[in-house]
Motif scaffolding. Structure first.
Motif, short mmCIF file in Angstrom:
data_model
loop_
_atom_site.label_atom_id
_atom_site.label_comp_id
_atom_site.label_asym_id
_atom_site.label_seq_id
_atom_site.Cartn_x
_atom_site.Cartn_y
_atom_site.Cartn_z
N LEU A 1 -4.27 -11.83 -13.81
CA LEU A 1 -3.92 -10.52 -13.78
C LEU A 1 -3.50 -9.99 -14.88
O LEU A 1 -3.81 -8.78 -15.50
N TYR A 2 -2.88 -10.76 -16.00
CA TYR A 2 -2.35 -10.54 -17.08
C TYR A 2 -3.40 -10.19 -18.04
O TYR A 2 -3.46 -9.19 -18.89
N VAL A 3 -4.64 -10.85 -17.92
CA VAL A 3 -5.67 -10.31 -18.73
C VAL A 3 -6.38 -9.22 -18.36
O VAL A 3 -6.75 -8.40 -19.40
N VAL A 4 -6.62 -8.68 -17.15
CA VAL A 4 -7.34 -7.73 -16.79
C VAL A 4 -6.47 -6.46 -16.92
O VAL A 4 -7.01 -5.62 -17.53
N LEU B 1 4.01 0.82 -13.27
CA LEU B 1 4.26 -0.09 -12.07
C LEU B 1 3.10 -0.02 -10.95
O LEU B 1 2.69 -0.99 -10.39
N PHE B 2 2.71 1.09 -10.82
CA PHE B 2 1.53 1.26 -10.08
C PHE B 2 0.25 0.44 -10.52
O PHE B 2 -0.22 -0.33 -9.84
N TYR B 3 0.01 0.62 -11.77
CA TYR B 3 -1.12 -0.41 -12.53
C TYR B 3 -1.04 -1.78 -12.51
O TYR B 3 -1.78 -2.71 -12.54
N SER B 4 0.49 -2.17 -12.06
CA SER B 4 0.77 -3.44 -12.13
C SER B 4 0.60 -4.02 -10.68
O SER B 4 0.38 -5.35 -10.53
N LEU B 5 0.81 -3.41 -9.76
CA LEU B 5 0.88 -3.74 -8.25
C LEU B 5 -0.45 -3.75 -7.68
O LEU B 5 -0.91 -4.23 -6.73
N ALA B 6 -1.08 -2.66 -8.13
CA ALA B 6 -2.53 -2.13 -7.63
C ALA B 6 -3.46 -3.56 -7.45
O ALA B 6 -4.21 -3.67 -6.42
N PRO B 7 -3.80 -4.39 -8.69
CA PRO B 7 -4.64 -5.41 -8.66
C PRO B 7 -4.28 -6.42 -7.57
O PRO B 7 -5.05 -7.22 -7.09
N ILE B 8 -2.89 -6.63 -7.15
CA ILE B 8 -2.34 -7.58 -6.16
C ILE B 8 -2.99 -7.08 -4.92
O ILE B 8 -3.42 -7.92 -4.07
N GLY C 1 0.63 -1.30 0.14
CA GLY C 1 0.10 -0.07 0.14
C GLY C 1 0.92 1.06 0.07
O GLY C 1 0.68 2.26 -0.81
N GLN C 2 1.93 1.14 0.84
CA GLN C 2 2.94 2.37 0.88
C GLN C 2 3.60 2.55 -0.42
O GLN C 2 3.85 3.63 -0.74
N THR C 3 3.84 1.55 -1.16
CA THR C 3 4.52 1.40 -2.28
C THR C 3 3.73 2.35 -3.57
O THR C 3 4.24 3.06 -4.25
N LEU C 4 2.39 1.83 -3.35
CA LEU C 4 1.69 2.55 -4.36
C LEU C 4 1.39 3.98 -4.10
O LEU C 4 1.36 4.83 -4.96
N ALA C 5 1.32 4.48 -2.98
CA ALA C 5 1.27 5.76 -2.43
C ALA C 5 2.45 6.47 -3.00
O ALA C 5 2.36 7.76 -3.25
N ILE C 6 3.49 5.67 -2.79
CA ILE C 6 4.82 6.60 -3.22
C ILE C 6 4.83 6.55 -4.89
O ILE C 6 5.13 7.56 -5.30
N CYS C 7 4.48 5.59 -5.32
CA CYS C 7 4.23 5.66 -6.95
C CYS C 7 3.34 6.80 -7.39
O CYS C 7 3.66 7.63 -8.13
N ILE C 8 2.31 6.79 -6.67
CA ILE C 8 1.16 8.06 -6.71
C ILE C 8 1.85 9.44 -6.99
O ILE C 8 1.69 10.52 -7.53
#
Length: 389
Positions: free
Chosen positions: A242-245, A291-298, A64-71
């Motif tokens: 994930l790769y489909v979505v 990177l953000f779009y790749s990690l968010a679904p996880i 979650g914090q990784t995504l916050a830093i990405c944004i």
């Protein structure tokens, strides 16, 4: 990043990748008592710290914090682009969708074959088109809001995205929230309130709005679209690889975003500055956003769209932390306090939940047999009790 999902399309309640028992009913899990992961989850529901003691909780917090830093990083790069005289909000996101499409659609075609990919698009493409359409418009209206209103107003209205996610999840995904989750959300919002109070005291982020009413309406619309897209994406990644979505989001987003950029960014594009610095900022923006779009679904799989949104509330703190180096900002003493409050709120959010917590999606059945088995899913842990994610 590659996903280990094994199921792409299946009848509801059946698993094409699991051995059958001759009756058409999957033998994945006969009952929750027969599976140690589901049994432990049932036994630990309602206990105070069952989930926060797990590895999955700490992975979710870090993610979650990784995504916050990405944004925050993409926002910083957008500011640097604006400082160079290049303000093309729709066009600069186009490269992200193109990159996602190349990587994930390419991998999808490798896994399914061109014919299988075509069948998937014909069958489910409309769902991903809706997701991409909402996502593109949400990005556009939020960026547009900052042109007219103050940062404070726009960010306060962004809390509406959390409300939208909670309501949609409750009404359509059968999610039921505990009082600790609601308390955690409010404490996170209180932490952001401390950040805003600090900004008010120091005068940071304070400036006159060009058209506050118009800007606030754009921010409200963008936040609403974000809430819908987050909820829809959580639903889709629980049922699809994930790769489909991500591939479909990139595929449709590329065309939709390109159309929006062609309509609204033509004048800005012609007047933009183009130099080596702008090229570097655009490259960094694209790679970090991808990177953000790749990690968010996880994170959607491991937790929920609601936790995803409260994780991003620390973005203000990270923004100032990055700004200390880039824009020579100064961190007020209230910022660390606000950051800690938000993190404590996130911990409270997960109290009194079972060992699977929100990883177990109510719309996928008790054994999660209606979902896909992939990175971050409860079904992956049910099938492989030793799996961490």
């Amino acid at each position: 990043m590659a996903d280990t999902d094994t199921v792409v399309h299946q009848p509801k309640g059946a698993d094409a990748a699991s051995p059958g028992n001759g009756t058409g009913v999957p033998t994945l899990v006969a009952s929750h008592e027969a599976n140690p992961v589901l049994e432990r989850d049932a036994q630990t529901r309602g206990t105070w710290t069952a989930y926060v003691k797990t590895k999955q909780f700490w992975i979710a917090m870090v993610l979650g914090q990784t995504l916050a830093i990405c944004i925050t990083s993409t926002n910083t790069l957008s500011q640097l682009l604006s400082n160079e005289g290049t303000s093309i909000p729709a066009f600069q996101s186009l490269f992200n969708y193109v990159l996602l499409n190349i990587v994930y659609t390419g991998y999808t075609i490798y896994k399914l074959g061109l014919k299988g990919w075509g069948k998937m698009v014909l069958k489910d493409g409309w769902r991903f088109f809706i997701l991409a359409f909402i996502d593109v418009l949400g990005n556009y209206f939020i960026v547009l809001a900052y042109r007219y209103t103050t940062i404070l107003s726009a960010q306060l209205i962004n809390f509406w995205a959390i409300v939208v996610v909670v309501l949609l999840s409750f009404l359509f995904l059968k999610v039921r929230y505990r009082w600790t989750q609601i308390a955690g959300i409010f404490l996170c919002i209180g932490g952001v309130g401390v950040l805003f109070g600090s900004d008010h005291i120091t005068g940071f982020n304070q400036y006159d709005a060009l058209d506050a009413v118009k800007g606030d309406l754009f921010a409200l619309l963008g936040a609403s679209l974000y809430g819908v897209s987050n909820t829809l994406e959580e639903f889709l990644v629980s049922e699809q690889p994930l790769y489909v979505v991500i591939g479909q989001l990139g595929f449709w987003g590329m065309f939709i975003n390109g159309t929006v950029a062609g309509i609204f960014d033509r004048t800005s594009f012609r007047g933009a500055t183009w130099n080596a610095d702008v090229g570097g900022y655009l490259t960094g923006y694209t790679l970090i956003l991808a990177l953000f779009y790749s990690l968010a679904p996880i994170l959607f799989r491991m937790t929920s769209a609601a936790f995803f949104n409260i994780s991003l509330l620390t973005g203000n703190f990270w923004g100032v932390a990055i700004g200390v180096k880039v824009f020579h900002y100064h961190i007020h003493w209230m910022y660390p306090i606000a950051f800690v409050l938000i993190l404590v709120g996130q911990i409270i959010y997960f109290l009194r939940q079972g060992s699977l917590a929100e990883q177990k999606k109510p719309w996928l059945g008790e054994g999660q047999d209606r979902g896909v088995s992939g990175i971050g899913t409860a079904r992956r842990r049910v099938e492989n009790p030793g799996a961490v994610v």
